[in-house]
Design an enzyme around this catalytic site. Structure first.
Site, PDB file in Angstrom:
ATOM      1  N   SER A 155      26.836  91.181  -4.995  1.00  0.00           N
ATOM      2  CA  SER A 155      26.559  89.930  -4.280  1.00  0.00           C
ATOM      3  C   SER A 155      25.212  90.038  -3.574  1.00  0.00           C
ATOM      4  CB  SER A 155      27.659  89.663  -3.252  1.00  0.00           C
ATOM      5  OG  SER A 155      27.255  88.619  -2.385  1.00  0.00           O
ATOM      6  N   TYR A 213      32.849  92.281   3.574  1.00  0.00           N
ATOM      7  CA  TYR A 213      32.508  91.901   2.193  1.00  0.00           C
ATOM      8  C   TYR A 213      31.131  92.433   1.809  1.00  0.00           C
ATOM      9  CZ  TYR A 213      31.399  88.876  -1.793  1.00  0.00           C
ATOM     10  OH  TYR A 213      31.019  88.400  -3.030  1.00  0.00           O
TER      11      TYR A 213
HETATM   12  P1  NAI Z   1      37.970  84.406  -7.654  1.00  0.00           P
HETATM   13  O1  NAI Z   1      38.766  84.742  -6.448  1.00  0.00           O
HETATM   14  O2  NAI Z   1      37.976  83.018  -8.125  1.00  0.00           O
HETATM   15  O3  NAI Z   1      38.338  85.403  -8.827  1.00  0.00           O
HETATM   16  C1  NAI Z   1      38.479  86.789  -8.582  1.00  0.00           C
HETATM   17  C2  NAI Z   1      39.421  87.375  -9.599  1.00  0.00           C
HETATM   18  O4  NAI Z   1      39.602  88.767  -9.252  1.00  0.00           O
HETATM   19  C3  NAI Z   1      40.806  86.703  -9.565  1.00  0.00           C
HETATM   20  O5  NAI Z   1      41.254  86.459 -10.888  1.00  0.00           O
HETATM   21  C4  NAI Z   1      41.670  87.726  -8.847  1.00  0.00           C
HETATM   22  O6  NAI Z   1      43.029  87.669  -9.221  1.00  0.00           O
HETATM   23  C5  NAI Z   1      41.000  89.028  -9.265  1.00  0.00           C
HETATM   24  N1  NAI Z   1      41.319  90.099  -8.321  1.00  0.00           N
HETATM   25  C6  NAI Z   1      41.170  90.089  -6.973  1.00  0.00           C
HETATM   26  N2  NAI Z   1      41.638  91.234  -6.440  1.00  0.00           N
HETATM   27  C7  NAI Z   1      42.088  91.989  -7.484  1.00  0.00           C
HETATM   28  C8  NAI Z   1      42.694  93.259  -7.574  1.00  0.00           C
HETATM   29  N3  NAI Z   1      42.972  94.000  -6.486  1.00  0.00           N
HETATM   30  N4  NAI Z   1      43.014  93.736  -8.800  1.00  0.00           N
HETATM   31  C9  NAI Z   1      42.779  93.007  -9.905  1.00  0.00           C
HETATM   32  N5  NAI Z   1      42.225  91.767  -9.880  1.00  0.00           N
HETATM   33  C10 NAI Z   1      41.882  91.271  -8.677  1.00  0.00           C
HETATM   34  O7  NAI Z   1      36.462  84.852  -7.304  1.00  0.00           O
HETATM   35  P2  NAI Z   1      35.081  84.589  -8.063  1.00  0.00           P
HETATM   36  O8  NAI Z   1      34.280  83.671  -7.245  1.00  0.00           O
HETATM   37  O9  NAI Z   1      35.313  84.280  -9.498  1.00  0.00           O
HETATM   38  O10 NAI Z   1      34.427  86.037  -7.914  1.00  0.00           O
HETATM   39  C11 NAI Z   1      34.272  86.932  -9.005  1.00  0.00           C
HETATM   40  C12 NAI Z   1      33.311  88.030  -8.559  1.00  0.00           C
HETATM   41  O11 NAI Z   1      32.047  87.430  -8.253  1.00  0.00           O
HETATM   42  C13 NAI Z   1      33.764  88.731  -7.272  1.00  0.00           C
HETATM   43  O12 NAI Z   1      33.489  90.117  -7.393  1.00  0.00           O
HETATM   44  C14 NAI Z   1      32.903  88.101  -6.199  1.00  0.00           C
HETATM   45  O13 NAI Z   1      32.692  88.936  -5.100  1.00  0.00           O
HETATM   46  C15 NAI Z   1      31.612  87.854  -6.990  1.00  0.00           C
HETATM   47  N6  NAI Z   1      30.756  86.829  -6.400  1.00  0.00           N
HETATM   48  C16 NAI Z   1      31.157  85.520  -6.361  1.00  0.00           C
HETATM   49  C17 NAI Z   1      30.335  84.564  -5.817  1.00  0.00           C
HETATM   50  C18 NAI Z   1      30.716  83.125  -5.767  1.00  0.00           C
HETATM   51  O14 NAI Z   1      29.968  82.327  -5.142  1.00  0.00           O
HETATM   52  N7  NAI Z   1      31.823  82.708  -6.368  1.00  0.00           N
HETATM   53  C19 NAI Z   1      29.027  84.920  -5.258  1.00  0.00           C
HETATM   54  C20 NAI Z   1      28.686  86.307  -5.371  1.00  0.00           C
HETATM   55  C21 NAI Z   1      29.527  87.213  -5.939  1.00  0.00           C
END
Ligand code: NAI
Length: 238
Positions: free
Chosen positions: A131, A144
């Protein structure tokens, strides 16, 4: 790849599948909607429920992947928990630990267990979703931001340690995207405010990050390693 049951991860999985990758999805939630969609489109995908903080569950996943494929070529560590905002001194130790455990230790554990399978590839790729908040130092998001800083640190060290195995290791990040993870903590106006700070003021999409990851996974990117690359419309320049 990890964390593909929802949000950005689903798009990354679909993009890699469209380029011919056989997808093995792990997520703590059911990822079968994504793997079904990939199969319907003619691709190959399986999904398994697995928490990235559980070595036992990761081991079961790795064994299943080994039996099906015997090796992996690309590992995408995308699973993560997103953050609301709270002053740093109000954070309980357990809350800080949750971010470190899932975002950093989880990526480490998955990478360590999958490494023997990645070594069998002629051109292994590890791509960690980090991030840009690590550079921005977003107030109120200490746990985070620190967890993602650790992911960037791991990326740099592994790039050096795995270079002789022909494995590249990079970190990537998107602009702020309205996913279930961000919408749990931020309203649309926060996302719009972030967009207006970009050089290109279009909404960031999961597809933007998926395209960057597809490039880093390709043969064209064999000399790119140890980097942290943003697909955020020029929101942060470094
Ligand atoms: P989201 O919450 O929509 O999806 C995250 C996914 O990771 C979910 O399917 C969830 O079930 C899974 N997950 C969470 N904890 C877990 C665990 N302990 N074991 C297995 N699976 C697990 O989030 P999003 O936005 O799609 O984020 C994806 C990645 O992108 C993350 O690493 C986040 O930090 C990163 N990110 C997202 C940004 C955004 O604006 N959406 C910005 C910068 C980075």
């Amino acid at each position: 790849m990890t964390g593909a049951a929802s949000g950005i991860g689903g798009e990354i999985a679909m993009r890699l599948a469209s380029e011919g990758a056989s997808l093995e999805i792990l997520d703590r939630n059911d990822g079968s909607a994504v793997s079904d969609q990939i199969r319907k489109a003619g691709g190959t995908a399986n999904s398994m429920i697995c928490d990235v903080t559980s070595e036992e569950q990761i081991d079961a996943f790795a064994q299943a992947v080994d039996q099906r494929h015997g090796r992996i070529d690309i590992l995408v560590n995308n699973a993560g928990v997103l953050s609301g905002r709270a002053p740093w001194h109000t954070l309980a130790r357990d809350e800080v630990n949750r971010f470190i455990q899932v975002n950093f230790i989880g990526s480490f554990l998955v990478t360590r267990r999958m490494h023997p399978l990645l070594k069998k590839s002629h051109a292994g790729r590890i791509i960690n979703v980090a991030s840009r908040t690590f550079y921005l130092g977003n107030p109120g998001m200490m746990a985070y931001v620190a967890s993602k800083g650790a992911v960037i640190g791991m990326t740099r060290v592994l790039a050096r340690e795995l270079g002789d195995e022909g494995i590249t290791v990079n970190a990537v990040a998107p602009g702020m995207i309205a996913t279930p993870g961000t919408l749990a903590h931020s309203k649309q106006d926060v996302i719009d405010e972030s967009r207006m700070k970009q050089a290109i003021k279009k909404s960031s999409k999961p597809q933007d990050l998926a395209a960057l990851i597809a490039f880093l996974a390709s043969d064209d990117a064999e000399m790119i390693t140890g980097q942290f690359i943003l697909a955020d419309g020029g929101g942060y320049l470094h």
